[in-house]
Design an enzyme around this catalytic site. Structure first.
Site, short mmCIF file in Angstrom:
data_model
loop_
_atom_site.label_atom_id
_atom_site.label_comp_id
_atom_site.label_asym_id
_atom_site.label_seq_id
_atom_site.Cartn_x
_atom_site.Cartn_y
_atom_site.Cartn_z
N GLN A 100 0.84 -1.20 0.00
CA GLN A 100 0.00 0.00 0.00
C GLN A 100 0.87 1.25 0.00
OE1 GLN A 100 -3.46 -0.70 3.01
NE2 GLN A 100 -1.83 -2.11 3.54
N HIS A 118 -1.42 1.48 -4.28
CA HIS A 118 -1.81 2.88 -4.15
C HIS A 118 -0.93 3.81 -5.00
CE1 HIS A 118 -3.91 1.94 -0.04
NE2 HIS A 118 -4.60 1.53 -1.08
N THR A 188 0.54 -3.02 8.57
CA THR A 188 -0.65 -2.28 8.12
C THR A 188 -1.73 -2.34 9.18
OG1 THR A 188 -2.41 -2.09 6.47
CG2 THR A 188 -1.46 -4.29 6.74
P1 OAD Z 1 -1.29 2.88 8.94
O1 OAD Z 1 -0.54 4.10 9.35
O2 OAD Z 1 -2.76 2.90 8.97
O3 OAD Z 1 -0.82 1.68 9.85
C1 OAD Z 1 0.52 1.44 10.10
C2 OAD Z 1 0.62 0.17 10.88
O4 OAD Z 1 1.98 -0.15 11.01
C3 OAD Z 1 0.02 0.24 12.28
O5 OAD Z 1 -0.82 -0.88 12.49
C4 OAD Z 1 1.25 0.16 13.20
O6 OAD Z 1 0.98 -0.54 14.39
C5 OAD Z 1 2.21 -0.62 12.32
N1 OAD Z 1 3.63 -0.38 12.61
C6 OAD Z 1 4.23 0.72 13.13
N2 OAD Z 1 5.56 0.54 13.21
C7 OAD Z 1 5.82 -0.70 12.73
C8 OAD Z 1 7.00 -1.47 12.55
N3 OAD Z 1 8.21 -0.99 12.87
N4 OAD Z 1 6.88 -2.71 12.05
C9 OAD Z 1 5.67 -3.22 11.72
N5 OAD Z 1 4.53 -2.53 11.85
C10 OAD Z 1 4.58 -1.29 12.36
O7 OAD Z 1 -0.73 2.50 7.50
P2 OAD Z 1 -1.41 1.58 6.38
O8 OAD Z 1 -2.13 0.44 6.97
O9 OAD Z 1 -0.35 1.31 5.39
O10 OAD Z 1 -3.74 5.07 1.65
O11 OAD Z 1 -2.45 2.57 5.77
C11 OAD Z 1 -3.21 2.14 4.69
C12 OAD Z 1 -3.53 3.30 3.80
O12 OAD Z 1 -4.13 4.33 4.58
C13 OAD Z 1 -2.33 3.97 3.19
O13 OAD Z 1 -1.81 3.29 2.06
C14 OAD Z 1 -2.90 5.28 2.80
C15 OAD Z 1 -3.75 5.60 4.01
O14 OAD Z 1 -4.93 6.22 3.72
C16 OAD Z 1 -3.72 5.97 0.66
O15 OAD Z 1 -3.02 6.95 0.68
C17 OAD Z 1 -4.66 5.65 -0.46
#
Ligand code: OAD
Length: 241
Positions: A100, A118, A188
């Site tokens: 993503q 994305h 994610t």
């Molecule tokens: P999020 O910011 O929603 O989630 C990030 C996740 O990574 C959280 O669950 C954290 O707990 C986890 N996290 C943090 N540090 C970490 C680490 N060192 N190792 C593993 N995990 C860790 O990001 P996404 O799920 O990617 O879309 O967000 C999805 C979409 O929401 C993005 O692509 C974006 C946004 O709207 C668009 O821009 C279309």
């Protein structure tokens, strides 16, 4: 739990990996959610500045936001999670890596054929003829850039709120998810669909589902294994010897 996942990996032929912002967190890329924060820029929530409506209303502001984000990313490097996943592509009959993230760090680590659900912050796309340009090769600094093919106005080639995912990229990811033996969901929050639904597709097709995330997510309870911790530490520990 790590040993069980390692064993599943030893036996796996087809692996599907879905990554989110957390896989790049240890490279210094801010996540969108988690830790009680959500992204805001110049007082505008992420869902507003990164929206289809904003492209209509104020495309220069959208460019300013993405130019700012590209500037932050320019000096950042892949971390051990990215480099381990890049090595995995030669270890299995098939590895499908869908992300993503728009940061390009999987490709920078050496992953080939990354499915960028994305889009990419490094590309511009013509709003008229859909011609793509790599912003790293483009030697024009006007904003918005002008399309070299049709003189149309270009926009960042990313999926914004209110827009749908590129169909063929999602279909390739769904195919990888349907056919895998093991599915990893890494970094994610699993809140944004349809990307998060890829894990459901894999699970429904009988895959062993593994989550790597320091926090619980809506997917956690569906997983066969949940590895709590940072991707940059845990993914290398799963590496096959
Ligand atoms: P999020 O910011 O929603 O989630 C990030 C996740 O990574 C959280 O669950 C954290 O707990 C986890 N996290 C943090 N540090 C970490 C680490 N060192 N190792 C593993 N995990 C860790 O990001 P996404 O799920 O990617 O879309 O967000 C999805 C979409 O929401 C993005 O692509 C974006 C946004 O709207 C668009 O821009 C279309």
């Amino acid at each position: 739990m790590l040993e069980e996942v390692r064993q599943k990996l030893r036996d796996a032929r087809r692996v599907f990996v879905l990554t989110g912002a957390g896989v790049s967190a240890e490279s210094g890329v801010p996540t969108f959610r988690g830790g009680g924060h959500s992204a805001v820029w110049k007082g505008l929530p992420f869902s507003v500045i990164s929206s289809a409506g904003m492209v209509e209303r104020d495309l220069p502001a959208v460019w300013e936001w993405f130019d700012y984000r590209r500037g932050v990313l320019e000096s950042l490097k892949p971390n051990p999670a990215h480099t381990t996943l890049a090595r995995w592509q030669d270890r299995f009959t098939a590895l499908t890596l869908a992300t993503q993230n728009i940061d390009g760090l999987h490709a920078a680590a050496g992953s080939r054929g990354v499915l960028e659900l994305h889009g990419s912050i490094w590309r511009a796309r013509c709003t008229r003829c859909r011609h793509h340009e790599d912003l790293r090769q483009l030697d024009q600094f006007v904003r918005p850039p002008i399309c070299g093919k049709c003189n149309g106005t270009m926009r960042p080639d990313v999926v914004l709120f209110g827009e749908t995912l590129p169909v063929s990229v999602f279909e390739q990811a769904a195919e990888g998810a349907r056919r895998c033996d093991v599915c990893f969901v890494i970094g994610t929050s699993a809140l944004v669909y349809p990307a998060a639904g890829l894990a459901d597709i894999a699970r429904d097709a009988g895959a062993y589902l593994v989550e790597i995330n320091p926090e619980q997510t809506p997917l956690s309870q569906l997983c066969d294994a949940t590895l709590r911790g940072a991707a940059g530490e845990l993914v290398p520990r799963l590496d096959l010897k």
